[in-house]
Design a protein around this motif. Structure first.
Motif, PDB file in Angstrom:
ATOM      1  N   LEU A 105       0.848  -1.197   0.000  1.00 45.26           N
ATOM      2  CA  LEU A 105       0.000   0.000   0.000  1.00 45.26           C
ATOM      3  C   LEU A 105       0.882   1.245   0.000  1.00 45.26           C
ATOM      4  O   LEU A 105       1.872   1.311   0.753  1.00 45.26           O
ATOM      5  N   ALA A 106       0.528   2.204  -0.828  1.00 43.26           N
ATOM      6  CA  ALA A 106       1.155   3.531  -0.754  1.00 43.26           C
ATOM      7  C   ALA A 106       0.220   4.390   0.097  1.00 43.26           C
ATOM      8  O   ALA A 106      -0.945   4.614  -0.272  1.00 43.26           O
ATOM      9  N   ILE A 107       0.730   4.821   1.234  1.00 43.76           N
ATOM     10  CA  ILE A 107      -0.100   5.606   2.160  1.00 43.76           C
ATOM     11  C   ILE A 107       0.107   7.086   1.843  1.00 43.76           C
ATOM     12  O   ILE A 107       1.247   7.569   1.775  1.00 43.76           O
ATOM     13  N   CYS A 108      -1.005   7.778   1.653  1.00 45.75           N
ATOM     14  CA  CYS A 108      -0.936   9.186   1.250  1.00 45.75           C
ATOM     15  C   CYS A 108      -1.716  10.067   2.218  1.00 45.75           C
ATOM     16  O   CYS A 108      -2.789   9.672   2.686  1.00 45.75           O
ATOM     17  N   GLY A 109      -1.201  11.260   2.471  1.00 45.37           N
ATOM     18  CA  GLY A 109      -2.042  12.307   3.025  1.00 45.37           C
ATOM     19  C   GLY A 109      -2.974  12.742   1.897  1.00 45.37           C
ATOM     20  O   GLY A 109      -2.542  12.835   0.746  1.00 45.37           O
ATOM     21  N   ASP A 110      -4.238  12.968   2.216  1.00 46.73           N
ATOM     22  CA  ASP A 110      -5.198  13.245   1.137  1.00 46.73           C
ATOM     23  C   ASP A 110      -6.153  14.361   1.548  1.00 46.73           C
ATOM     24  O   ASP A 110      -7.071  14.146   2.349  1.00 46.73           O
ATOM     25  N   VAL A 111      -5.924  15.537   0.970  1.00 45.89           N
ATOM     26  CA  VAL A 111      -6.869  16.642   1.206  1.00 45.89           C
ATOM     27  C   VAL A 111      -7.619  16.963  -0.081  1.00 45.89           C
ATOM     28  O   VAL A 111      -8.294  17.982  -0.173  1.00 45.89           O
ATOM     29  N   ARG A 112      -7.485  16.073  -1.065  1.00 46.75           N
ATOM     30  CA  ARG A 112      -8.129  16.361  -2.348  1.00 46.75           C
ATOM     31  C   ARG A 112      -9.646  16.467  -2.192  1.00 46.75           C
ATOM     32  O   ARG A 112     -10.289  17.355  -2.734  1.00 46.75           O
ATOM     33  N   ARG A 113     -10.217  15.516  -1.427  1.00 48.25           N
ATOM     34  CA  ARG A 113     -11.685  15.552  -1.314  1.00 48.25           C
ATOM     35  C   ARG A 113     -12.136  16.824  -0.621  1.00 48.25           C
ATOM     36  O   ARG A 113     -13.190  17.366  -0.955  1.00 48.25           O
ATOM     37  N   ASP A 134      12.264   9.326  -4.396  1.00 48.08           N
ATOM     38  CA  ASP A 134      12.216  10.010  -5.697  1.00 48.08           C
ATOM     39  C   ASP A 134      10.749  10.283  -6.023  1.00 48.08           C
ATOM     40  O   ASP A 134      10.115   9.558  -6.791  1.00 48.08           O
ATOM     41  N   LEU A 135      10.224  11.346  -5.421  1.00 45.33           N
ATOM     42  CA  LEU A 135       8.791  11.625  -5.573  1.00 45.33           C
ATOM     43  C   LEU A 135       8.387  11.944  -7.015  1.00 45.33           C
ATOM     44  O   LEU A 135       7.315  11.505  -7.454  1.00 45.33           O
ATOM     45  N   PRO A 136       9.228  12.665  -7.789  1.00 47.04           N
ATOM     46  CA  PRO A 136       8.822  12.897  -9.185  1.00 47.04           C
ATOM     47  C   PRO A 136       8.661  11.588  -9.956  1.00 47.04           C
ATOM     48  O   PRO A 136       7.684  11.411 -10.694  1.00 47.04           O
ATOM     49  N   ALA A 137       9.603  10.649  -9.787  1.00 52.14           N
ATOM     50  CA  ALA A 137       9.487   9.368 -10.499  1.00 52.14           C
ATOM     51  C   ALA A 137       8.312   8.553  -9.954  1.00 52.14           C
ATOM     52  O   ALA A 137       7.594   7.903 -10.712  1.00 52.14           O
ATOM     53  N   LEU A 138       8.103   8.630  -8.624  1.00 51.84           N
ATOM     54  CA  LEU A 138       6.958   7.920  -8.043  1.00 51.84           C
ATOM     55  C   LEU A 138       5.659   8.450  -8.642  1.00 51.84           C
ATOM     56  O   LEU A 138       4.718   7.698  -8.903  1.00 51.84           O
ATOM     57  N   VAL A 193      -2.943  15.165  -2.996  1.00 50.40           N
ATOM     58  CA  VAL A 193      -2.691  13.788  -2.528  1.00 50.40           C
ATOM     59  C   VAL A 193      -1.177  13.610  -2.454  1.00 50.40           C
ATOM     60  O   VAL A 193      -0.477  13.749  -3.461  1.00 50.40           O
ATOM     61  N   TRP A 194      -0.689  13.347  -1.253  1.00 47.25           N
ATOM     62  CA  TRP A 194       0.745  13.381  -0.987  1.00 47.25           C
ATOM     63  C   TRP A 194       1.250  12.024  -0.489  1.00 47.25           C
ATOM     64  O   TRP A 194       1.073  11.673   0.699  1.00 47.25           O
ATOM     65  N   PRO A 195       1.908  11.255  -1.367  1.00 47.50           N
ATOM     66  CA  PRO A 195       2.470   9.979  -0.925  1.00 47.50           C
ATOM     67  C   PRO A 195       3.454  10.207   0.222  1.00 47.50           C
ATOM     68  O   PRO A 195       4.319  11.087   0.144  1.00 47.50           O
ATOM     69  N   LEU A 196       3.303   9.409   1.292  1.00 43.80           N
ATOM     70  CA  LEU A 196       4.136   9.609   2.482  1.00 43.80           C
ATOM     71  C   LEU A 196       5.054   8.422   2.747  1.00 43.80           C
ATOM     72  O   LEU A 196       6.227   8.586   3.034  1.00 43.80           O
ATOM     73  N   PHE A 197       4.509   7.232   2.680  1.00 46.89           N
ATOM     74  CA  PHE A 197       5.317   6.027   2.902  1.00 46.89           C
ATOM     75  C   PHE A 197       4.546   4.828   2.371  1.00 46.89           C
ATOM     76  O   PHE A 197       3.339   4.916   2.129  1.00 46.89           O
ATOM     77  N   GLY A 198       5.277   3.740   2.186  1.00 54.95           N
ATOM     78  CA  GLY A 198       4.640   2.511   1.745  1.00 54.95           C
ATOM     79  C   GLY A 198       4.432   1.569   2.918  1.00 54.95           C
ATOM     80  O   GLY A 198       4.963   1.792   4.022  1.00 54.95           O
ATOM     81  N   GLY A 233       4.624  21.580  -5.049  1.00 58.20           N
ATOM     82  CA  GLY A 233       4.111  21.476  -6.414  1.00 58.20           C
ATOM     83  C   GLY A 233       2.835  20.658  -6.471  1.00 58.20           C
ATOM     84  O   GLY A 233       2.017  20.816  -7.378  1.00 58.20           O
ATOM     85  N   ALA A 234       2.653  19.768  -5.481  1.00 60.40           N
ATOM     86  CA  ALA A 234       1.444  18.929  -5.428  1.00 60.40           C
ATOM     87  C   ALA A 234       0.374  19.583  -4.537  1.00 60.40           C
ATOM     88  O   ALA A 234      -0.557  18.909  -4.080  1.00 60.40           O
ATOM     89  N   GLY A 235       0.536  20.865  -4.279  1.00 61.41           N
ATOM     90  CA  GLY A 235      -0.536  21.602  -3.600  1.00 61.41           C
ATOM     91  C   GLY A 235      -0.355  21.821  -2.119  1.00 61.41           C
ATOM     92  O   GLY A 235      -1.215  22.408  -1.473  1.00 61.41           O
ATOM     93  N   ALA A 236       0.776  21.354  -1.546  1.00 55.63           N
ATOM     94  CA  ALA A 236       0.997  21.596  -0.112  1.00 55.63           C
ATOM     95  C   ALA A 236       1.564  23.003   0.074  1.00 55.63           C
ATOM     96  O   ALA A 236       2.233  23.529  -0.817  1.00 55.63           O
TER      97      ALA A 236
END
Ligand SMILES: Cc1cc2nc3c(=O)[nH]c(=O)nc-3n(C[C@H](O)[C@H](O)[C@H](O)COP(=O)(O)O)c2cc1C
Length: 243
Positions: free
Chosen positions: A77-85, A138-142, A152-157, A237-240
């Motif tokens: 699982l890729a766990i993300c912070g998610d404020v998109r909704r 490597d967040l850009p490649a991820l 939506v911000w990937p934080l850890f797997g 760049g992803a909105g944070a």
């Protein structure tokens, strides 16, 4: 003391897994347990992305610094912070949505509590888990792989599966080293406690055939140089916002 405390204090990360798949109902139960964690003002600012595509799993090995377990584990699982909704709700209502460091922290804290409740749930079912901070290498490649939208911000797997290794509980600092009454202790007391822990963990490193001499040297090495330095810019760049 009780079964829950016993389970929590028996935790150890697992890095080798049997290939047996995890039944969907076990995953759903863990997600429900994760969701029931406390969440700041019930904002539920998290998401988990289950990576099922074997090609993507293989790509994640190099993205996480050569961690083969991210492809070998039955569930990743890729766990993300998610404020998109939250942002979509505001946009739909045509009202402003304010972002600052506080919003980012809320999402990180919420996502972490969500994940840790899942970890406990999985461990209670007999599975082993391993968090993967290497997901931020490597967040850009991820992003090419996960294509997460703004907010939506990937934080850890998180690797999950039936353990295929014997592991021993890694000792922690003494409780009196992290629990203080009324005031924080002076630096000499803090360092004395560190010395004490160095002696304990040295034995553990030796019995687990690890070359690390002690905890102090590990901490020194870990923070000698800045790591993942581009991440502040990527998250922004992803909105944070870190204002
Ligand atoms: C946020 C986070 C990220 C982590 N990232 C990794 C990782 O990328 N690879 C890994 O093998 N272990 C990772 N770990 C596991 C830690 O190394 C482990 O929890 C720690 O050494 C304590 O060992 P224990 O969990 O067995 O008690 C991570 C743990 C956390 C909480």
């Amino acid at each position: 003391m009780n079964d829950v405390v016993d389970l929590l204090t028996a935790h150890r990360s697992v890095r080798r897994f049997k290939p047996d798949p995890i039944p969907e109902e076990h995953l759903q139960a863990a997600i429900r347990a994760g969701q029931q964690a406390a969440t700041s003002s019930n904002i539920q600012a998290y998401a988990a992305i289950r990576i099922t595509d074997p090609a993507v799993r293989d790509r994640l090995i190099s993205l996480t610094g050569g961690q083969e377990k991210v492809a070998a584990c039955p569930l990743f699982l890729a766990i993300c912070g998610d404020v998109r909704r939250h942002r979509l709700i505001a946009a739909r209502a045509d009202v402003p949505h304010a972002s600052n460091l506080e919003e980012f922290l809320l999402a990180v804290i919420d996502a972490t509590l969500f994940a840790q409740n899942m970890v406990v749930a999985f461990e209670s079912m007999g599975y082993g888990t391993c968090y993967i901070g290497g997901l931020r290498n490597d967040l850009p490649a991820l992003h090419e792989v996960l294509r997460t939208p703004e907010g939506v911000w990937p934080l850890f797997g998180l690797c999950v599966g039936t353990p295929d290794q014997e592991t021993s509980v890694r000792p922690r600092l003494d409780p009196e080293t992290v629990l203080f009454d009324d005031v924080y202790p002076d630096d000499a007391a803090v360092l004395a406690a560190v010395d004490q822990y160095d002696r304990t963990i040295t034995d553990w490193y030796r019995s687990n055939r690890m070359k690390t001499p002690n905890w102090s040297s590990r901490i020194q090495r870990q923070f000698e140089e800045l790591r993942r330095t581009g991440n502040s810019a990527w998250y922004q760049g992803a909105g944070a916002s870190f204002e």
